[in-house]
Design an enzyme around this catalytic site. Structure first.
Site, PDB file in Angstrom:
ATOM      1  N   PHE A 176      -0.691  -1.904  -9.996  1.00  0.00           N
ATOM      2  CA  PHE A 176      -0.304  -0.662 -10.660  1.00  0.00           C
ATOM      3  C   PHE A 176       1.075  -0.812 -11.277  1.00  0.00           C
ATOM      4  O   PHE A 176       1.855  -1.695 -10.916  1.00  0.00           O
ATOM      5  CB  PHE A 176      -0.305   0.510  -9.665  1.00  0.00           C
ATOM      6  CG  PHE A 176       0.693   0.365  -8.549  1.00  0.00           C
ATOM      7  CD1 PHE A 176       1.965   0.905  -8.659  1.00  0.00           C
ATOM      8  CD2 PHE A 176       0.362  -0.327  -7.380  1.00  0.00           C
ATOM      9  CE1 PHE A 176       2.892   0.768  -7.631  1.00  0.00           C
ATOM     10  CE2 PHE A 176       1.279  -0.465  -6.348  1.00  0.00           C
ATOM     11  CZ  PHE A 176       2.548   0.082  -6.476  1.00  0.00           C
ATOM     12  N   CYS A 177       1.374   0.063 -12.239  1.00  0.00           N
ATOM     13  CA  CYS A 177       2.686   0.115 -12.872  1.00  0.00           C
ATOM     14  C   CYS A 177       2.942   1.545 -13.329  1.00  0.00           C
ATOM     15  O   CYS A 177       2.176   2.444 -12.990  1.00  0.00           O
ATOM     16  CB  CYS A 177       2.782  -0.876 -14.037  1.00  0.00           C
ATOM     17  SG  CYS A 177       1.548  -0.594 -15.321  1.00  0.00           S
ATOM     18  N   THR A 178       3.980   1.776 -14.082  1.00  0.00           N
ATOM     19  CA  THR A 178       4.378   3.140 -14.431  1.00  0.00           C
ATOM     20  C   THR A 178       3.319   3.891 -15.230  1.00  0.00           C
ATOM     21  O   THR A 178       2.879   4.974 -14.851  1.00  0.00           O
ATOM     22  CB  THR A 178       5.697   3.131 -15.227  1.00  0.00           C
ATOM     23  OG1 THR A 178       6.665   2.377 -14.518  1.00  0.00           O
ATOM     24  CG2 THR A 178       6.204   4.552 -15.425  1.00  0.00           C
ATOM     25  N   GLY A 180       0.588   2.016 -16.954  1.00  0.00           N
ATOM     26  CA  GLY A 180      -0.636   1.242 -17.087  1.00  0.00           C
ATOM     27  C   GLY A 180      -0.549   0.027 -17.974  1.00  0.00           C
ATOM     28  O   GLY A 180      -1.353  -0.897 -17.852  1.00  0.00           O
ATOM     29  N   ILE A 205       1.062   5.077 -12.528  1.00  0.00           N
ATOM     30  CA  ILE A 205       1.621   6.001 -11.543  1.00  0.00           C
ATOM     31  C   ILE A 205       1.718   7.418 -12.110  1.00  0.00           C
ATOM     32  O   ILE A 205       1.417   8.397 -11.418  1.00  0.00           O
ATOM     33  CB  ILE A 205       3.021   5.525 -11.103  1.00  0.00           C
ATOM     34  CG1 ILE A 205       2.949   4.128 -10.489  1.00  0.00           C
ATOM     35  CG2 ILE A 205       3.636   6.507 -10.103  1.00  0.00           C
ATOM     36  CD1 ILE A 205       4.291   3.421 -10.420  1.00  0.00           C
TER      37      ILE A 205
END
Length: 334
Positions: A176-178, A180, A205
Site C-alpha cells: 500500500f501507499c498514499t 495508490g 491509504i
C-alpha cells in the site's frame, strides 16, 4: 468559509505526445485558480492540486476530454486553507520515479483490493504486508503489523525487495501507499521478479480512510501528505503534525518545544546534521518568509512541495552523475 478541495490524481496511460498537453493544461489551471503540481510523462499523469469545488470539477471534466485521460483515479479531501502556493505542470521521464527500466503497470500489475476487503486480506497470517512509502512517512502512521522497508526514496524500494523478499518464501504480498500510484509500480516490479500473489490497496491509504469507518479501521496514526497540511487524520482533516522547513521531517508539538527546534532552521531530527552554512541560509530564508507574511504575500521558502521536489531532483542528479562516472570507469577497464 468556502472549503478548499484537494484532489490527488493519477493515471498510467500511453501519452506519446504528452509535451503538447502541458500548455493548455497549465492555462486551464491558472484560469480556474487551481494551485498545486501535475506531472506529465509518456507513461501518464500524476499530482495533487487544490481549488474550489467548481474548479476541481472543471479540471476533471477538462482532463476527461483529453485523449487517454478519461476516468482518472482521484481522491478528494478538504481543507480550510489552500495547501499550495504555486501552479505547475511539469514534464518528466516518469510520473513516479522507481528508476527501473521496463516496469510497465499497463502490462502487468498486482491484484487490486477494495478498501472494504483490505482488512480481511491483511489479517491473513500468510500475507506479508509491506508499506512502500518512505521512512519519514511511515513514522507517523501505517497499517497494523506492516513492514517498514526504511527507505529514503522510492528508488531504494527495488533493492529492499532484492534483499528481503523471496518469491519462494513470501507467497502472498500485500502493498500500500498514499494514493495508490507507487503500488502500481511496486506490484508490477514484484510480478516481474516472479512473485505470484501480489496485492495492492486500490486507491491507497486515502481511499481506505475515506471509505472505512474509524472503529473498523486497522490504520494506526496519521497519513503523511505532500502539501502544507503535512498529515491528515482518519477523517481526512489536517492532523497534528507540522513540518521542519529545514529537513522536511514531520514534527509534533512536543518536538517543537525542544531547544533543538528553531522555526525554519532546525529540529530534533536535523540539529546535528546541518552545517553552519546551511544554518545561515535557513535563518535568512525564514527572515524572508516572515517579511513576506508581514506583507501578506506567499514566499517561495514556505512552499513545502517545491523544497521536497528540489531535494529529490538534486539526489537524482547526483545518482545519474555517479552512474555515468562508474560506466566511464568500466569502459576504460574494458
Amino acid at each position: 468559509m468556502t472549503k478548499v478541495v484537494v484532489c490527488a490524481l493519477y493515471k498510467f496511460v500511453s501519452l506519446p505526445h504528452f509535451e503538447s498537453i502541458r500548455a493548455p493544461l497549465l492555462a486551464m489551471m491558472e484560469q480556474a485558480e487551481i494551485k498545486g503540481t501535475l506531472l506529465l510523462a509518456s507513461e501518464g499523469i500524476n499530482g495533487t492540486v487544490a481549488g474550489t469545488q467548481e474548479a476541481i470539477e472543471a479540471l476533471l471534466v477538462w482532463l476527461n476530454g483529453q485523449n487517454g485521460l478519461d476516468n482518472i483515479v482521484h481522491k478528494l479531501s478538504f481543507d480550510d486553507e489552500m495547501p499550495f502556493y504555486r501552479t505547475k505542470v511539469k514534464l518528466k521521464n516518469e510520473i513516479v520515479t522507481m528508476g527501473v527500466e521496463g516496469i510497465d503497470p499497463l502490462k502487468v500489475v498486482g491484484t487490486y483490493v477494495k478498501p472494504q476487503d483490505w482488512n480481511a486480506l491483511i489479517s491473513d497470517p500468510d500475507v506479508i504486508l509491506v508499506d512502500t512509502r518512505n521512512d519519514y512517512e511511515v513514522q507517523i502512521g501505517t497499517f497494523k503489523n506492516a513492514v517498514n522497508p526504511v527507505t529514503e526514496t522510492f528508488r531504494e524500494f527495488p533493492e529492499y525487495v532484492k534483499q528481503n523478499l523471496d518469491p519462494a518464501k513470501h507467497k502472498k504480498v500485500a502493498m500500500f501507499c498514499t494514493g495508490g500510484i507507487r503500488c502500481e509500480k511496486s506490484t508490477a516490479y514484484l510480478k516481474e521478479q516472479g512473485f505470484d500473489e501480489v496485492y495492492h490497496l486500490e486507491g491507497g491509504i486515502l481511499k481506505y480512510l475515506e471509505e472505512v469507518k474509524a472503529e473498523e479501521s486497522l490504520w494506526e496514526g496519521e497519513c503523511f501528505v505532500f502539501d502544507n497540511r503535512v498529515a491528515v487524520n482518519h477523517d481526512l482533516k489536517k492532523g497534528q503534525y507540522d513540518q521542519c522547513n529545514a529537513c522536511r521531517m514531520p514534527i509534533t508539538e512536543v518536538e517543537k518545544q525542544s531547544p533543538a527546534y528553531v522555526q525554519g532552521v532546525s529540529c530534533p531530527h536535523c540539529i546535528d546534521k546541518i552545517s553552519d552554512e546551511q544554518r545561515k541560509r535557513f535563518v535568512e530564508r525564514e527572515r524572508q518568509v516572515n517579511l513576506a507574511k508581514a506583507r501578506n504575500e506567499a514566499h517561495i521558502g514556505s512552499d513545502v512541495n517545491q523544497v521536497i521536489e528540489a531535494r529529490r531532483e538534486k539526489k537524482e542528479a547526483q545518482r545519474r552523475l555517479a552512474a555515468e562516472k562508474n560506466n566511464a570507469k568500466k569502459s576504460q577497464v574494458l
